[in-house]
Design an enzyme around this catalytic site. Structure first.
Site, PDB file in Angstrom:
ATOM      1  CB  THR A 140      42.282  35.487  37.524  1.00 35.47           C
ATOM      2  OG1 THR A 140      41.038  34.814  37.395  1.00 35.47           O
ATOM      3  CG2 THR A 140      42.889  35.627  36.148  1.00 35.47           C
TER       4      THR A 140
ATOM      5  NE  ARG B 160      31.984  31.569  35.815  1.00 33.95           N
ATOM      6  CZ  ARG B 160      33.059  32.307  36.024  1.00 33.95           C
ATOM      7  NH1 ARG B 160      34.259  31.743  36.047  1.00 33.95           N
ATOM      8  NH2 ARG B 160      32.978  33.605  36.206  1.00 33.95           N
ATOM      9  CB  VAL B 161      33.479  29.149  30.186  1.00 40.68           C
ATOM     10  CG1 VAL B 161      34.739  29.808  29.632  1.00 40.68           C
ATOM     11  CG2 VAL B 161      33.480  27.657  29.883  1.00 40.68           C
TER      12      VAL B 161
ATOM     13  CG  ASP C  21      36.916  37.308  32.784  1.00 42.75           C
ATOM     14  OD1 ASP C  21      36.799  36.454  33.688  1.00 42.75           O
ATOM     15  OD2 ASP C  21      37.693  38.282  32.871  1.00 42.75           O
TER      16      ASP C  21
ATOM     17  CB  THR D 198      41.722  39.474  37.776  1.00 46.17           C
ATOM     18  OG1 THR D 198      41.189  38.949  39.002  1.00 46.17           O
ATOM     19  CG2 THR D 198      42.362  40.820  38.072  1.00 46.17           C
ATOM     20  N   GLY D 199      38.411  39.335  37.799  1.00 47.10           N
ATOM     21  CA  GLY D 199      37.207  39.882  38.424  1.00 47.10           C
ATOM     22  C   GLY D 199      36.022  39.001  38.123  1.00 47.10           C
TER      23      GLY D 199
ATOM     24  N   GLY E 246      33.773  37.351  36.186  1.00 52.20           N
ATOM     25  CA  GLY E 246      33.909  37.063  34.765  1.00 52.20           C
ATOM     26  C   GLY E 246      32.687  37.334  33.925  1.00 52.20           C
TER      27      GLY E 246
END
Ligand code: ASP
Length: 326
Positions: free
Chosen positions: A192, A220-221, A223, A242-243, A245
Site C-alpha cells: 500500500t 473486498r474493501v 482498511d 499498511t498491513g 486490512g
C-alpha cells in the site's frame, strides 16, 4: 494589559515557529518479504520513495498545504510500478486490479475516499475530488468511476495497471489456494502507499492508496479507504496504515492512534506502537503505520519483516529505510 499582549504575541510566535518546519513521511507498504528484495528492487524502491518525498516536500517548502503535499507524494508512488497502488497494484481473485484510496485534511476534518475502482489512473486524485467536489465522503465501484468522468479525472484501460511481477504473485497465490498450502494465519499482503504531512501553517493531512491484498475476493474493501481505519487526520495527529486490512478495520487503528494522542495526551510514538505492536498482533493481524503529530514528531512502527518508508528531516534531508533500524 501590555504584559498580556506580549505574552500572546510570544505564544503566537512559539506556535508559528513550531509549525514553521514542515514534515513529510511516506510509506510504500509493510508487506516486505526480505528474500524478494533483490538489490535491483531495493534500488528502485529507494528511488521511488525519494521521488515521492521530493514531490511532496517541494509543496511544503514553498508554503503549500499538507493536503497538496500528501496528494503529490502518493501520485508519484501510484505511478511507480514497484508499489502496490495504481500501476503495479496486486490482482484480485478475478484477475483484476481493484483499487482503494483515501485522503483526510486534519485542519477541517474533511475526507474523501473511493473503493473498488478499476479504471482510475490515480485513485488518490479521485478520493481528493470526492472530498473537495462532492457532498459525500466515500464513493465505490461504478458510481465512483461515473463521478470521475464528471470531474475530469483520468480514466485508463485496466491493462495499464498490469505488471508481470504482480501477475506471477497472483498465480502463486492461486496455486497455494488450490494445493491448500497457504497457511490461513499468514495471508499474504503486498503493500500500500501512503503519506502524512505537516505544513508550515501547522496543518496535518494523511493519504493512502492501495491495490489491497493479492487474490482478495471481488468487492473486498480493506482498511486504506476506511476513514479511521487505514487513514485519519485531525488537528493533532495524522496516520496512514499498511498491513492486513481486516485487522486495521476492526481496531479502527488510525483513529485509535489519534484518539490516544488527543484524549490521553500520549506521545504519538507510544500511541502508534501500542496499536501496531500490541493491539493488532493480539487480534492476529500484522502491518505498520506512519504517524505524525502537530509538533512534527513522527513514528513508523511495523511488525512485518520490513516496511518501505522515508521521511524528510527538519534540515530538508531525505531518509529512506526498509528493514528495522539497527
Ligand atoms: N492494508 C491494505 C489492505 O488491506 C494492504 C496492505 O497494506 O498490505 O487492503
Amino acid at each position: 494589559m501590555k504584559c498580556l499582549l506580549v505574552a500572546a504575541l510570544l505564544a503566537g510566535v512559539a506556535a508559528m515557529s513550531q509549525a514553521a518546519t514542515p514534515v513529510l513521511v511516506v510509506h510504500g507498504g509493510a508487506g516486505v518479504i526480505a528474500r524478494e528484495v533483490t538489490p535491483q528492487k531495493e534500488q528502485a524502491v529507494r528511488a521511488g520513495l525519494a521521488r515521492a518525498l521530493e514531490a511532496g516536500y517541494a509543496v511544503l517548502r514553498t508554503g503549500g498545504s499538507s493536503v497538496e503535499a500528501v496528494t503529490r507524494a502518493v501520485v508519484v508512488l501510484e505511478d511507480d510500478p514497484n508499489f502496490n497502488a495504481g500501476r503495479g497494484a496486486v490482482f484480485n481473485h478475478d484477475g483484476r486490479n481493484e483499487l482503494d484510496a483515501a485522503i483526510m485534511d486534519g485542519a477541517t476534518l474533511r475526507a474523501g475516499s473511493i473503493a473498488n475502482v478499476h479504471k482510475v489512473k490515480n485513485p488518490i486524485l479521485l478520493a481528493r475530488a470526492v472530498m473537495e467536489k462532492s457532498p459525500h465522503v466515500m464513493l465505490v465501484g461504478d458510481g465512483a468511476e461515473e463521478f470521475a468522468r464528471t470531474v475530469g479525472i483520468e480514466l485508463v484501460d485496466p491493462k495499464y495497471f498490469y505488471t508481470e511481477e504482480r501477475w506471477q504473485q497472483w498465480q502463486q497465490a492461486l496455486r497455494a489456494e488450490r494445493e491448500k498450502t497457504a497457511a490461513p494465519d499468514k495471508t499474504p499482503h503486498h503493500g500500500t502507499v501512503g503519506a502524512v504531512a505537516l505544513d508550515a501553517q501547522g496543518r496535518l493531512a494523511a493519504a493512502t492508496s492501495t491495490g489491497g491484498m493479492t487474490n482478495k475476493r471481488y468487492g473486498r474493501v480493506g482498511d486504506s479507504p476506511i476513514i479511521g481505519a487505514g487513514t485519519y487526520a485531525n488537528a493533532q495527529c495524522a496516520v496512514s496504515a499498511t498491513g492486513w486490512g481486516e485487522f486495521y478495520i476492526r481496531a479502527a487503528a488510525a483513529h485509535d492512534i489519534c484518539a490516544r494522542v488527543e484524549y490521553r495526551r500520549e506521545p504519538v510514538a507510544e500511541a502508534a506502537r501500542d496499536v501496531v505492536l500490541e493491539l493488532i498482533p493480539q487480534l492476529g493481524g500484522d502491518g505498520g503505520v506512519i504517524a505524525l503529530d502537530a509538533e512534527g514528531h513522527f513514528a513508523m512502527p511495523f511488525n512485518t519483516e520490513g516496511m518501505y518508508r522515508g521521511w524528510v528531516d527538519r534540515d530538508g534531508k531525505v531518509h529512506i529505510a526498509i528493514f528495522a533500524e539497527k
